[in-house]
Design a protein around this motif. Structure first.
Motif, PDB file in Angstrom:
ATOM      1  N   PRO A 147       0.755  -1.393   0.232  1.00 49.33           N
ATOM      2  CA  PRO A 147       0.063  -0.043   0.133  1.00 49.33           C
ATOM      3  C   PRO A 147       0.765   1.261   0.103  1.00 49.33           C
ATOM      4  O   PRO A 147       1.649   1.525   1.017  1.00 49.33           O
ATOM      5  N   GLY A 148       0.676   2.153  -1.009  1.00 52.96           N
ATOM      6  CA  GLY A 148       1.553   3.320  -0.940  1.00 52.96           C
ATOM      7  C   GLY A 148       3.093   3.376  -1.210  1.00 52.96           C
ATOM      8  O   GLY A 148       3.670   4.006  -1.440  1.00 52.96           O
ATOM      9  N   ALA A 149       3.402   2.180  -1.640  1.00 48.70           N
ATOM     10  CA  ALA A 149       4.860   1.629  -2.213  1.00 48.70           C
ATOM     11  C   ALA A 149       4.972   0.716  -3.017  1.00 48.70           C
ATOM     12  O   ALA A 149       4.336  -0.259  -3.259  1.00 48.70           O
ATOM     13  N   ARG A 150       6.485   0.627  -3.696  1.00 41.71           N
ATOM     14  CA  ARG A 150       6.855  -0.306  -4.459  1.00 41.71           C
ATOM     15  C   ARG A 150       8.295  -0.628  -4.079  1.00 41.71           C
ATOM     16  O   ARG A 150       8.821   0.113  -3.936  1.00 41.71           O
ATOM     17  N   LEU A 151       8.426  -2.175  -3.898  1.00 36.64           N
ATOM     18  CA  LEU A 151       9.874  -2.421  -3.499  1.00 36.64           C
ATOM     19  C   LEU A 151      10.169  -3.122  -4.779  1.00 36.64           C
ATOM     20  O   LEU A 151       9.592  -3.676  -5.688  1.00 36.64           O
ATOM     21  N   ALA A 152      11.657  -2.742  -4.902  1.00 39.90           N
ATOM     22  CA  ALA A 152      12.437  -3.275  -6.242  1.00 39.90           C
ATOM     23  C   ALA A 152      13.591  -3.840  -5.947  1.00 39.90           C
ATOM     24  O   ALA A 152      14.587  -3.170  -5.053  1.00 39.90           O
ATOM     25  N   LEU A 153      14.180  -4.619  -6.409  1.00 36.78           N
ATOM     26  CA  LEU A 153      15.607  -5.441  -6.338  1.00 36.78           C
ATOM     27  C   LEU A 153      16.304  -5.843  -7.463  1.00 36.78           C
ATOM     28  O   LEU A 153      15.430  -6.895  -8.177  1.00 36.78           O
ATOM     29  N   ARG A 154      17.405  -5.310  -7.982  1.00 40.31           N
ATOM     30  CA  ARG A 154      18.085  -5.840  -9.134  1.00 40.31           C
ATOM     31  C   ARG A 154      19.465  -6.058  -8.598  1.00 40.31           C
ATOM     32  O   ARG A 154      20.225  -5.192  -8.131  1.00 40.31           O
ATOM     33  N   ASN A 155      19.645  -7.410  -8.458  1.00 37.43           N
ATOM     34  CA  ASN A 155      21.019  -8.059  -7.934  1.00 37.43           C
ATOM     35  C   ASN A 155      20.965  -7.362  -6.472  1.00 37.43           C
ATOM     36  O   ASN A 155      20.004  -7.694  -5.712  1.00 37.43           O
ATOM     37  N   GLY A 156      21.898  -6.540  -6.124  1.00 34.50           N
ATOM     38  CA  GLY A 156      21.978  -5.890  -4.714  1.00 34.50           C
ATOM     39  C   GLY A 156      21.391  -4.522  -4.597  1.00 34.50           C
ATOM     40  O   GLY A 156      21.702  -3.993  -3.585  1.00 34.50           O
ATOM     41  N   ASP A 157      21.017  -3.994  -5.804  1.00 30.98           N
ATOM     42  CA  ASP A 157      20.440  -2.731  -5.673  1.00 30.98           C
ATOM     43  C   ASP A 157      19.087  -2.631  -5.345  1.00 30.98           C
ATOM     44  O   ASP A 157      17.975  -3.221  -5.817  1.00 30.98           O
ATOM     45  N   TYR A 158      18.772  -2.262  -3.931  1.00 33.71           N
ATOM     46  CA  TYR A 158      17.508  -2.327  -3.371  1.00 33.71           C
ATOM     47  C   TYR A 158      16.753  -0.862  -3.409  1.00 33.71           C
ATOM     48  O   TYR A 158      17.289   0.153  -2.838  1.00 33.71           O
ATOM     49  N   SER A 159      15.587  -0.682  -3.993  1.00 33.05           N
ATOM     50  CA  SER A 159      14.950   0.487  -3.846  1.00 33.05           C
ATOM     51  C   SER A 159      13.396   0.411  -3.464  1.00 33.05           C
ATOM     52  O   SER A 159      12.786  -0.715  -3.411  1.00 33.05           O
ATOM     53  N   ILE A 160      12.976   1.348  -2.440  1.00 29.11           N
ATOM     54  CA  ILE A 160      11.642   1.619  -2.225  1.00 29.11           C
ATOM     55  C   ILE A 160      11.276   2.799  -2.621  1.00 29.11           C
ATOM     56  O   ILE A 160      11.534   3.738  -2.285  1.00 29.11           O
ATOM     57  N   HIS A 161      10.211   2.765  -3.425  1.00 25.27           N
ATOM     58  CA  HIS A 161       9.416   4.002  -4.164  1.00 25.27           C
ATOM     59  C   HIS A 161       8.074   4.179  -3.404  1.00 25.27           C
ATOM     60  O   HIS A 161       7.293   3.191  -3.429  1.00 25.27           O
ATOM     61  N   ARG A 162       8.003   5.263  -2.594  1.00 24.12           N
ATOM     62  CA  ARG A 162       6.920   5.438  -1.857  1.00 24.12           C
ATOM     63  C   ARG A 162       6.269   6.532  -2.647  1.00 24.12           C
ATOM     64  O   ARG A 162       6.777   7.464  -3.101  1.00 24.12           O
ATOM     65  N   LYS A 163       4.820   6.681  -2.712  1.00 28.24           N
ATOM     66  CA  LYS A 163       3.844   7.506  -3.476  1.00 28.24           C
ATOM     67  C   LYS A 163       4.121   8.845  -2.718  1.00 28.24           C
ATOM     68  O   LYS A 163       4.004   9.233  -1.445  1.00 28.24           O
TER      69      LYS A 163
END
Length: 283
Positions: free
Chosen positions: A216-232
């Motif tokens: 809810p309100g966020a997206r989690l993304a992982l590409r190898n070791g690069d971790y991103s949390i995109h919050r609305k």
């Protein structure tokens, strides 16, 4: 032909559906999309390990429902389409050319699956398998109208070539995800692109870990070791996971993935992550 049967109560439990069984209505469709994308992550562990990606419904159900795994577009949308048909929805499956980061008129291979679902309010498009920008709502098949979803606004546009474009508003700009037409596809039509995506040496699914999940309100993304949390409505949070152990911990704790047994994933991750990331177990 009657729909392929799955264990619908078990699937609904997997996505956290509570209460009465869903009905083939637009509100229930939207809720099913949101719950599916939050519960079943996008992931490409099988191609990364050189393991077969089966599109047989029983195999997908076993992997993604019983075994606590995720999958990529062909698996995600095949499972979701089958669940919808078991609920009573009428739908057709479509195929698209991915344009993300490419020219608007590029002719790429047909490599992505999406669904057209019939509702009493007209046809709607759903797509639970586009990784970091997976559609978390259901879009009315209408041109040039911004449509709200639980995450970014989306819209559908048509060009002079007759194809539709799926677009998402990212940081204030409309970005095209893929182009498609409305010609229904059959299960056999996905076998060749699935084999290509899972095995071709130039497919990024074979040499890069790619994982995504919506909250809810966020997206989690992982590409190898690069971790991103995109919050609305907020700045994205990015960090580097500096070891195989850290990546595996995020897969389990943040993405909800039950890891394959035997250590093959850990060994493969040690090969594909950047050398400077290996051994930094502090992250």
């Amino acid at each position: 032909m009657p729909p392929v049967s799955i264990d619908l109560p078990r699937y609904l439990d997997r996505i956290g559906w509570t209460g009465d069984l869903p009905r083939p209505t637009l509100p229930d469709l939207r809720t099913l999309v949101a719950r599916h994308t939050a519960a079943i992550p996008f992931e490409n562990i099988n191609p990364l390990l050189g393991a077969r990606v089966s599109l047989d419904v029983a195999d997908i159900e076993r992997k993604m429902v019983a075994d606590g795994r995720g999958g990529y577009c062909f698996e995600q949308n095949r499972l979701f389409a089958t669940a919808l048909e078991n609920i009573g929805f009428k739908l057709s499956t479509l195929i698209a050319r991915v344009l993300w980061t490419k020219d608007e008129d590029a002719i790429t291979t047909r490599s992505h699956m999406l669904l057209k679902v019939e509702t009493s309010q007209g046809p709607h498009l759903v797509d639970v398998g586009f990784g970091g920008l997976t559609l978390t709502g259901a879009l009315a098949l209408v041109e040039d109208i911004e449509q709200a979803t639980p995450h970014e606004p989306f819209r559908l546009v048509r060009r002079d070539d007759g194809d539709w474009r799926m677009q998402a508003q990212v940081q204030g700009e409309w970005k095209t995800l893929y182009r498609f037409d409305l010609q229904p596809q059959h299960p056999i039509d996905y076998e060749a692109p699935n084999h290509y995506a899972a095995t071709f040496p130039l497919s990024h699914f074979t040499d890069t870990l790619i994982v995504a999940r919506t909250l809810p309100g966020a997206r989690l993304a992982l590409r190898n070791g690069d971790y991103s949390i995109h919050r609305k409505g907020a700045e994205s949070e990015k960090r580097l996971l500096g070891s195989v152990d850290a990546i595996c911990r995020a897969l389990v704790e943040d993405f909800g993935i039950r890891l394959p047994e035997g250590g093959a994933l850990q060994r493969r991750l040690a090969e594909v992550i950047q050398p400077q990331q290996v051994g930094d177990s502090a992250n």
